[in-house]
Design a protein around this motif. Structure first.
Motif, PDB file in Angstrom:
ATOM      1  N   TYR A   1      26.569  -2.926  -6.599  1.00 44.79           N
ATOM      2  CA  TYR A   1      26.958  -4.109  -7.382  1.00 44.79           C
ATOM      3  C   TYR A   1      28.213  -3.843  -8.201  1.00 44.79           C
ATOM      4  CZ  TYR A   1      26.631  -7.954 -10.740  1.00 44.79           C
ATOM      5  OH  TYR A   1      26.903  -9.059 -11.511  1.00 44.79           O
ATOM      6  N   TRP A   2      28.370  -2.586  -8.639  1.00 47.04           N
ATOM      7  CA  TRP A   2      29.523  -2.270  -9.483  1.00 47.04           C
ATOM      8  C   TRP A   2      30.788  -2.008  -8.686  1.00 47.04           C
ATOM      9  CZ3 TRP A   2      28.419  -4.156 -13.798  1.00 47.04           C
ATOM     10  CH2 TRP A   2      27.130  -4.061 -14.329  1.00 47.04           C
ATOM     11  N   GLN A   3      30.704  -2.110  -7.360  1.00 48.97           N
ATOM     12  CA  GLN A   3      31.895  -2.059  -6.514  1.00 48.97           C
ATOM     13  C   GLN A   3      32.287  -3.501  -6.190  1.00 48.97           C
ATOM     14  OE1 GLN A   3      33.226   1.017  -5.757  1.00 48.97           O
ATOM     15  NE2 GLN A   3      31.559   1.868  -7.012  1.00 48.97           N
ATOM     16  N   ALA A   4      33.385  -3.955  -6.736  1.00 48.06           N
ATOM     17  CA  ALA A   4      33.754  -5.371  -6.631  1.00 48.06           C
ATOM     18  C   ALA A   4      33.777  -5.859  -5.186  1.00 48.06           C
ATOM     19  CB  ALA A   4      35.119  -5.604  -7.287  1.00 48.06           C
ATOM     20  N   GLU A   5      34.232  -5.007  -4.268  1.00 42.56           N
ATOM     21  CA  GLU A   5      34.344  -5.411  -2.873  1.00 42.56           C
ATOM     22  C   GLU A   5      32.992  -5.478  -2.169  1.00 42.56           C
ATOM     23  OE1 GLU A   5      34.833  -0.907  -2.977  1.00 42.56           O
ATOM     24  OE2 GLU A   5      35.342  -2.675  -4.203  1.00 42.56           O
ATOM     25  N   LEU A   6      31.946  -4.910  -2.788  1.00 42.31           N
ATOM     26  CA  LEU A   6      30.618  -4.898  -2.163  1.00 42.31           C
ATOM     27  C   LEU A   6      29.647  -5.884  -2.797  1.00 42.31           C
ATOM     28  CD1 LEU A   6      30.047  -1.035  -1.821  1.00 42.31           C
ATOM     29  CD2 LEU A   6      30.885  -2.626  -0.076  1.00 42.31           C
ATOM     30  N   ARG A   7      29.995  -6.440  -3.936  1.00 42.33           N
ATOM     31  CA  ARG A   7      29.052  -7.247  -4.713  1.00 42.33           C
ATOM     32  C   ARG A   7      28.507  -8.432  -3.925  1.00 42.33           C
ATOM     33  NH1 ARG A   7      30.886  -8.412 -10.725  1.00 42.33           N
ATOM     34  NH2 ARG A   7      30.787  -6.129 -10.622  1.00 42.33           N
ATOM     35  N   GLY A   8      29.294  -9.028  -3.072  1.00 37.84           N
ATOM     36  CA  GLY A   8      28.872 -10.218  -2.345  1.00 37.84           C
ATOM     37  C   GLY A   8      28.046  -9.939  -1.104  1.00 37.84           C
ATOM     38  N   TYR A   9      27.898  -8.670  -0.755  1.00 44.11           N
ATOM     39  CA  TYR A   9      27.111  -8.304   0.429  1.00 44.11           C
ATOM     40  C   TYR A   9      25.689  -7.923   0.019  1.00 44.11           C
ATOM     41  CZ  TYR A   9      31.585  -7.934   2.920  1.00 44.11           C
ATOM     42  OH  TYR A   9      32.796  -8.194   3.481  1.00 44.11           O
ATOM     43  N   SER A  10      24.794  -7.901   0.971  1.00 44.38           N
ATOM     44  CA  SER A  10      23.426  -7.447   0.722  1.00 44.38           C
ATOM     45  C   SER A  10      23.201  -6.096   1.391  1.00 44.38           C
ATOM     46  CB  SER A  10      22.416  -8.466   1.272  1.00 44.38           C
ATOM     47  OG  SER A  10      22.299  -8.335   2.682  1.00 44.38           O
TER      48      SER A  10
ATOM     49  N   PRO B   1      28.931  -3.144   5.138  1.00 35.29           N
ATOM     50  CA  PRO B   1      29.680  -2.502   4.043  1.00 35.29           C
ATOM     51  C   PRO B   1      28.769  -1.809   3.026  1.00 35.29           C
ATOM     52  CG  PRO B   1      30.623  -4.639   4.540  1.00 35.29           C
ATOM     53  CD  PRO B   1      29.353  -4.551   5.331  1.00 35.29           C
ATOM     54  N   VAL B   2      27.653  -2.441   2.675  1.00 42.85           N
ATOM     55  CA  VAL B   2      26.715  -1.829   1.730  1.00 42.85           C
ATOM     56  C   VAL B   2      25.969  -0.676   2.393  1.00 42.85           C
ATOM     57  CG1 VAL B   2      24.607  -2.213   0.374  1.00 42.85           C
ATOM     58  CG2 VAL B   2      26.454  -3.901   0.333  1.00 42.85           C
ATOM     59  N   ILE B   3      25.597  -0.839   3.650  1.00 44.38           N
ATOM     60  CA  ILE B   3      24.922   0.234   4.388  1.00 44.38           C
ATOM     61  C   ILE B   3      25.796   1.479   4.419  1.00 44.38           C
ATOM     62  CG2 ILE B   3      24.094   0.948   6.661  1.00 44.38           C
ATOM     63  CD1 ILE B   3      23.212  -1.958   7.108  1.00 44.38           C
ATOM     64  N   ASN B   4      27.077   1.291   4.725  1.00 41.37           N
ATOM     65  CA  ASN B   4      28.006   2.435   4.806  1.00 41.37           C
ATOM     66  C   ASN B   4      28.132   3.129   3.452  1.00 41.37           C
ATOM     67  OD1 ASN B   4      28.475   1.882   7.502  1.00 41.37           O
ATOM     68  ND2 ASN B   4      30.349   0.720   7.114  1.00 41.37           N
ATOM     69  N   PHE B   5      28.187   2.338   2.389  1.00 36.41           N
ATOM     70  CA  PHE B   5      28.314   2.902   1.046  1.00 36.41           C
ATOM     71  C   PHE B   5      27.083   3.729   0.682  1.00 36.41           C
ATOM     72  CE2 PHE B   5      27.253   2.524  -3.467  1.00 36.41           C
ATOM     73  CZ  PHE B   5      28.378   3.091  -4.064  1.00 36.41           C
ATOM     74  N   LEU B   6      25.882   3.165   0.913  1.00 39.25           N
ATOM     75  CA  LEU B   6      24.662   3.817   0.467  1.00 39.25           C
ATOM     76  C   LEU B   6      24.289   5.030   1.317  1.00 39.25           C
ATOM     77  CD1 LEU B   6      22.489   0.702  -0.476  1.00 39.25           C
ATOM     78  CD2 LEU B   6      23.495   2.384  -2.040  1.00 39.25           C
ATOM     79  N   LYS B   7      24.519   4.954   2.619  1.00 34.74           N
ATOM     80  CA  LYS B   7      24.113   6.081   3.464  1.00 34.74           C
ATOM     81  C   LYS B   7      24.968   7.323   3.225  1.00 34.74           C
ATOM     82  CE  LYS B   7      26.801   5.105   7.674  1.00 34.74           C
ATOM     83  NZ  LYS B   7      26.704   4.732   9.107  1.00 34.74           N
TER      84      LYS B   7
END
Length: 293
Positions: free
Chosen positions: A195-204, A209-215
């Motif tokens: 959520y604190w990544q502006a470019e990722l906030r709109g994704y679930s 994009p969120v999957i790549n960040f979290l994994k």
């Protein structure tokens, strides 16, 4: 003979559950006085093959009120008459029930000229407490729409008859309240938050994009491994204790990113060994909610 008792607060979805079970081949009887239950089961036994007969009985506050003393003995009698006896209890938050009755403009069965809706809901909660305490399966319908409720009932009561224990991983947001139907609950708010990544906030947590960040986050992978290890260690004990379902809830702050990703990731791992593994994302589906009855 299989016997299911379906109970719960008025407005929580009992009618929907009974309709689904009827579609699945159950003989469904709703709002039957408790004193008539023994005669009903005997009649079903005579009219059907006891090895294949499936009966679903709806019990609400109108059935139980005044008969509280006989409820335990009647349920014990039903259990003896059945090869597979279970009680499903549908629960819903009071504020949600108030909204549902307002939207549908239906009258609460315990309300009258002297009893308002608030009082009727509170009174019903006390009347149903004994059967809620005896329930084998409890489903919180507060955040389920009509289709999700049907799926939840089918997953808990129908699918596990064929596929062994039913495992549900539920993602949720703590700021919207915790699910009351969870067997285990894991708090993952300590993990890095997309959520604190502006470019990722709109994704679930279902989107790449969120999957790549979290994994790519070591703490996320460690948390996933620990929850999976815990589940693999203890699910067999639940199976040995004749449990037909288990609900693992995973919560983050808003229920949109971390909890969703982890629920999907762990579910995929558990499917290697279990046939009936489902995911439910409470906050992702909340905006599509429709009243149930």
């Amino acid at each position: 003979m299989q016997i299911l008792v379906i109970s719960g607060r008025s407005g929580s979805g009992k009618t929907t559950a009974l309709n689904l079970l009827e579609d699945e081949g159950y003989t469904c009887i709703d709002n039957l006085p408790l004193s008539l239950l023994p005669a009903l089961t005997e009649q079903i036994r005579k009219a059907h093959n006891p090895n294949t007969a499936r009966l679903a009985i709806g019990i609400d506050a109108r059935n139980i009120d005044g008969d509280l003393s006989v409820l335990p003995s009647l349920l014990e009698s039903l259990k003896k008459d059945s090869d597979n006896f279970r009680i499903l209890y549908l629960d819903t938050g009071k504020e949600v029930l108030l909204r549902r009755f307002s939207e549908t403009r239906r009258k609460h069965p315990l309300s009258n000229k002297n009893t308002g809706l608030h009082e009727a809901i509170s009174s019903e909660d006390l009347i149903l407490a004994p059967i809620a305490a005896l329930a084998d399966v409890t489903i919180d319908t507060s955040n389920l729409n009509l289709h999700e409720l049907r799926s939840a009932v089918k997953r808990q009561l129908i699918d596990n008859e064929r596929d062994g224990i039913a495992i549900t991983l539920t993602s949720f947001g703590f700021k919207f309240g915790v699910p009351v139907d969870s067997d285990f609950m894991f708090d993952v708010r300590c993990l890095p938050n997309p959520y604190w990544q502006a470019e990722l906030r709109g994704y679930s947590g279902l989107e790449q994009p969120v999957i790549n960040f979290l994994k790519d986050q070591d703490p996320v992978q460690q948390m996933a491994a620990d929850i999976e290890s815990f589940a693999r260690k203890w699910i067999p004990s639940f199976e040995d204790n004749n449990r037909s379902y288990i609900n693992i809830a995973i919560g983050c702050t808003g229920g949109m990113h971390r909890s969703v990703f982890l629920s999907e990731h762990i579910a995929a791992c558990l499917r290697d060994n279990y046939k009936n593994v489902q995911t439910r994302h409470r906050q992702l589906s909340a905006k599509y909610m429709a009243p149930v009855r």
